[in-house]
Design a protein around this motif. Structure first.
Motif, PDB file in Angstrom:
ATOM      1  N   LEU A 265       2.204 -10.186  -6.621  1.00 34.71           N
ATOM      2  CA  LEU A 265       1.762  -8.816  -6.850  1.00 34.71           C
ATOM      3  C   LEU A 265       1.873  -8.408  -8.313  1.00 34.71           C
ATOM      4  N   ALA A 266       2.628  -9.196  -9.094  1.00 32.35           N
ATOM      5  CA  ALA A 266       2.948  -8.798 -10.465  1.00 32.35           C
ATOM      6  C   ALA A 266       1.727  -8.631 -11.366  1.00 32.35           C
ATOM      7  N   PRO A 267       0.757  -9.552 -11.381  1.00 31.82           N
ATOM      8  CA  PRO A 267      -0.377  -9.371 -12.295  1.00 31.82           C
ATOM      9  C   PRO A 267      -1.109  -8.049 -12.096  1.00 31.82           C
ATOM     10  N   GLY A 268      -1.346  -7.698 -10.836  1.00 32.90           N
ATOM     11  CA  GLY A 268      -2.029  -6.435 -10.565  1.00 32.90           C
ATOM     12  C   GLY A 268      -1.220  -5.238 -11.013  1.00 32.90           C
ATOM     13  N   VAL A 269       0.077  -5.250 -10.705  1.00 33.74           N
ATOM     14  CA  VAL A 269       0.945  -4.131 -11.090  1.00 33.74           C
ATOM     15  C   VAL A 269       0.999  -3.994 -12.604  1.00 33.74           C
ATOM     16  N   LEU A 270       1.121  -5.117 -13.316  1.00 32.70           N
ATOM     17  CA  LEU A 270       1.181  -5.076 -14.780  1.00 32.70           C
ATOM     18  C   LEU A 270      -0.123  -4.582 -15.397  1.00 32.70           C
ATOM     19  N   SER A 271      -1.223  -4.719 -14.665  1.00 31.42           N
ATOM     20  CA  SER A 271      -2.509  -4.224 -15.168  1.00 31.42           C
ATOM     21  C   SER A 271      -2.730  -2.757 -14.844  1.00 31.42           C
ATOM     22  N   GLY A 272      -1.762  -2.138 -14.159  1.00 27.97           N
ATOM     23  CA  GLY A 272      -1.856  -0.712 -13.873  1.00 27.97           C
ATOM     24  C   GLY A 272      -2.191  -0.359 -12.446  1.00 27.97           C
ATOM     25  N   VAL A 273      -2.297  -1.358 -11.572  1.00 25.73           N
ATOM     26  CA  VAL A 273      -2.608  -1.099 -10.159  1.00 25.73           C
ATOM     27  C   VAL A 273      -1.337  -0.743  -9.397  1.00 25.73           C
ATOM     28  N   ILE A 274      -1.425   0.230  -8.505  1.00 22.64           N
ATOM     29  CA  ILE A 274      -0.345   0.563  -7.583  1.00 22.64           C
ATOM     30  C   ILE A 274      -0.847   0.271  -6.165  1.00 22.64           C
ATOM     31  N   TYR A 275      -0.273  -0.738  -5.542  1.00 21.21           N
ATOM     32  CA  TYR A 275      -0.670  -1.105  -4.189  1.00 21.21           C
ATOM     33  C   TYR A 275       0.076  -0.233  -3.182  1.00 21.21           C
ATOM     34  N   THR A 276      -0.645   0.334  -2.219  1.00 19.63           N
ATOM     35  CA  THR A 276       0.012   1.099  -1.154  1.00 19.63           C
ATOM     36  C   THR A 276      -0.551   0.656   0.192  1.00 19.63           C
TER      37      THR A 276
ATOM     38  N   VAL B  22       1.842   1.750   7.146  1.00 13.50           N
ATOM     39  CA  VAL B  22       2.066   1.008   8.388  1.00 13.50           C
ATOM     40  C   VAL B  22       1.813   1.904   9.590  1.00 13.50           C
ATOM     41  N   THR B  23       2.363   3.114   9.551  1.00 12.82           N
ATOM     42  CA  THR B  23       2.165   4.072  10.638  1.00 12.82           C
ATOM     43  C   THR B  23       2.474   5.475  10.141  1.00 12.82           C
ATOM     44  N   THR B  24       1.853   6.474  10.771  1.00 17.68           N
ATOM     45  CA  THR B  24       2.116   7.878  10.452  1.00 17.68           C
ATOM     46  C   THR B  24       2.816   8.515  11.636  1.00 17.68           C
ATOM     47  N   ILE B  25       4.014   9.054  11.378  1.00 22.60           N
ATOM     48  CA  ILE B  25       4.815   9.644  12.457  1.00 22.60           C
ATOM     49  C   ILE B  25       4.408  11.091  12.687  1.00 22.60           C
ATOM     50  N   LEU B  26       4.304  11.857  11.606  1.00 22.07           N
ATOM     51  CA  LEU B  26       3.888  13.255  11.614  1.00 22.07           C
ATOM     52  C   LEU B  26       2.998  13.468  10.397  1.00 22.07           C
ATOM     53  N   PRO B  27       2.255  14.545  10.348  1.00 19.15           N
ATOM     54  CA  PRO B  27       1.501  14.826   9.122  1.00 19.15           C
ATOM     55  C   PRO B  27       2.460  14.904   7.920  1.00 19.15           C
ATOM     56  N   GLY B  28       2.246  14.059   6.938  1.00 23.58           N
ATOM     57  CA  GLY B  28       3.114  14.058   5.763  1.00 23.58           C
ATOM     58  C   GLY B  28       4.353  13.204   5.904  1.00 23.58           C
ATOM     59  N   VAL B  29       4.552  12.590   7.073  1.00 23.27           N
ATOM     60  CA  VAL B  29       5.714  11.710   7.294  1.00 23.27           C
ATOM     61  C   VAL B  29       5.194  10.358   7.783  1.00 23.27           C
ATOM     62  N   SER B  30       5.250   9.370   6.927  1.00 24.49           N
ATOM     63  CA  SER B  30       4.688   8.069   7.279  1.00 24.49           C
ATOM     64  C   SER B  30       5.594   6.948   6.791  1.00 24.49           C
ATOM     65  N   LEU B  31       5.399   5.784   7.405  1.00 23.52           N
ATOM     66  CA  LEU B  31       6.049   4.557   6.934  1.00 23.52           C
ATOM     67  C   LEU B  31       5.035   3.880   6.021  1.00 23.52           C
ATOM     68  N   THR B  32       5.176   4.113   4.733  1.00 23.83           N
ATOM     69  CA  THR B  32       4.207   3.635   3.756  1.00 23.83           C
ATOM     70  C   THR B  32       4.913   2.817   2.690  1.00 23.83           C
ATOM     71  N   LEU B  33       4.299   1.702   2.340  1.00 26.58           N
ATOM     72  CA  LEU B  33       4.838   0.806   1.324  1.00 26.58           C
ATOM     73  C   LEU B  33       4.038   0.941   0.035  1.00 26.58           C
ATOM     74  N   CYS B  34       4.673   0.610  -1.084  1.00 21.58           N
ATOM     75  CA  CYS B  34       3.963   0.604  -2.358  1.00 21.58           C
ATOM     76  C   CYS B  34       4.586  -0.433  -3.277  1.00 21.58           C
ATOM     77  N   ALA B  35       3.775  -0.928  -4.197  1.00 25.12           N
ATOM     78  CA  ALA B  35       4.277  -1.804  -5.256  1.00 25.12           C
ATOM     79  C   ALA B  35       3.803  -1.236  -6.582  1.00 25.12           C
ATOM     80  N   ASP B  36       4.743  -0.690  -7.349  1.00 28.89           N
ATOM     81  CA  ASP B  36       4.447  -0.239  -8.706  1.00 28.89           C
ATOM     82  C   ASP B  36       5.468  -0.882  -9.640  1.00 28.89           C
TER      83      ASP B  36
END
Length: 499
Positions: A54-65, A68-82
């Protein structure tokens, strides 16, 4: 540029899946020690490679998100790589392999019991660390933060004696207690005020709290911030630091895990994430939150350093050193100046490599000699030159001496305190350097310069097993290399925010 829910973003799941499967593979191989430990090596290598891709993309300015699932509006199990998440994920997965090699020498050298449980919990702790590193929401961070706490408890209590259970109980009470009493209410207040637990990715200026919310409820936002800082007790800020020295009843590789790889790094990473991606620089400035946090960190640095001076047990001295060193991260981030933030975030990996070397060294000394007291180490450097040879540069890194990596991050923090016009904080940082020298220099001075006691009979001692000595020499060498090439992690920091 944020890239959500693409094939590339889905690769965020790979390191988590590997670290989730690894504990089961370890348990299935429990009948064969070599196969069991091979599972840890394989999982560590695969996890590190899956993060590194994931490093090349992140170093170029990309943020991967990836949600996985949304429990409530505004409450989710979300991953990111920055940039920030990559720093923690890379050091946790990279050092897992070194820790596994060291574990073999330590656990077999002392013929420790329950080794399968030990390796299993170790792997789950790395799963939690990777999850914390890749958390895009406060909800996600909270879940993985608690995974680390629960599955490191058996490691702290590993010896299953009165001392072990007492230390583990304090560990659990402090970390679970603060997360339930403070972190959980902070999440609820955040959701009530903003309607979301999604952190602000790619923008360190504007956080989760809109200007109109800050203007309408400034004191409530301040209370929320205080709850976050108190709830993230893994950062070991005073007065929620005492669990860390008490947890030193654990085996030394667990202490290395606590101090360098997963637990305390999860604490200072989470505080940094909340300050920079949760509240943002503008809210921190507007509400006047940064300077009080920096002063609390400075108080922790000086207080823990003074206590470390009084400790003769090497693990106790290293434990209070960790309490002190973690606050360099907090003080750098809380100052909010470009140089200070860069120095604080750089100190996360720099401290990791140096401190794991020190704990590896302490464990190697114990396995080879059963000596714990610094006052009994006179002349040991002549019998264990590789161990103490690696211990020396790692100690210099903690002090902040060039050219080792600790010098670089502390230089940035000192420069940042000047940028902020905080001369008093600068004095505190310089004083802490003298105190660090006061409790580290005597260790390798005794080992190399003082003659052994007449009845010590140090000729009977030799180096610990190679599976222990090689990792600590390599991590010690990396501490030196990071001092010469600090841009390795500085590039990720610059990709995270324009400091």
């Amino acid at each position: 540029m944020i890239v959500p829910n693409t094939v590339e973003s889905a690769s965020l799941l790979i390191p988590l899946l590997i670290t989730l499967v690894a504990p089961f593979a370890i348990m299935l191989a429990r009948g064969n020690a070599n196969r069991r430990e091979a599972m840890s090596f394989i999982a560590a290598a695969l996890t590190f490679v899956s993060v590194l891709q994931l490093a090349p993309g992140v170093l170029s300015g990309v943020i991967y998100t990836y949600t996985v699932t949304t429990i409530l509006p505004g409450v989710s199990l979300t991953l990111c790589a920055d940039g920030l998440g990559m720093i923690f994920a890379l050091i946790a997965t990279f050092l897992w392999g070194f820790a596994t090699s060291y574990n073999i020498g330590y656990m077999r050298g002392l013929n420790e019991h329950a080794q399968t449980r030990y390796y299993t919990c170790f792997a789950v702790a790395i799963f939690g660390a990777v999850g914390v590193a890749f958390s895009a929401t406060v909800f996600t961070l909270y879940l993985f933060y608690e995974v680390i706490t629960v599955f490191t408890y058996p490691l702290v209590a590993h010896h299953q004696d009165a001392e072990g259970f007492a230390g583990a109980r304090k560990y659990l009470v402090y970390l679970m207690g603060t997360s339930k009493l403070f972190l959980l209410p902070a999440m609820i207040l955040t959701y009530v005020l903003t309607g979301t637990l999604d952190m602000r990715l790619g923008d360190v200026l504007n956080g989760m709290f809109p200007p109109d919310v800050i203007a309408a409820h400034p004191n409530l936002v301040r209370v929320t911030y205080v709850l976050y800082i108190a709830g993230l007790a893994k950062a070991a800020l005073a007065p929620f630091h005492n669990w860390l020295p008490s947890a030193m009843v654990a085996p030394t590789p667990v202490s290395a895990l606590l101090h360098a790889v997963a637990v305390v790094k999860a604490g200072v990473f989470s505080v940094s994430r909340i300050i920079l991606s949760g509240f943002g620089v503008q809210a921190m400035d507007t509400l006047g939150l940064g300077l009080p946090t920096a002063w609390l960190a400075a108080f922790t640095i000086i207080g823990a350093s003074l206590i470390a001076l009084t400790k003769d047990d090497i693990k106790a001295r290293l434990a209070y050193s960790t309490v002190s060193q973690l606050s360099y991260v907090i003080i750098g981030v809380a100052l909010l100046t470009p140089s200070a933030v860069q120095g604080g975030l750089m100190h996360i990996p720099h401290h990791a490599f140096s401190k794991i070397t020190l704990f590896f060294g302490a464990g190697a000394i114990y396995v080879a000699t059963h000596i714990k007291k610094i006052s009994q180490m006179n002349g040991l450097g002549r019998r264990m030159p590789w161990t103490f040879g690696a211990f020396a540069p790692a100690s210099l890194s903690m002090i902040g001496m060039p050219p080792v990596c600790g010098f670089v991050s502390k230089w940035y923090i000192v420069n940042g305190s000047l940028q902020a016009g905080q001369t008093a904080l600068l004095v505190a940082l310089l004083l802490s350097t003298l105190l660090n020298a006061g409790y580290f220099v005597p260790i390798f001075y005794r080992a190399f310069m003082l003659p052994p006691a007449p009845d010590a009979n140090i000729e009977q001692y030799n180096e610990a097993p190679a599976t222990m000595v090689i990792p600590l020499c390599l991590t010690g060498a990396i501490s030196l290399l990071l001092g010469l090439y600090p841009q390795v992690f500085l590039n990720f920091i610059q990709a995270f925010g324009h400091f």
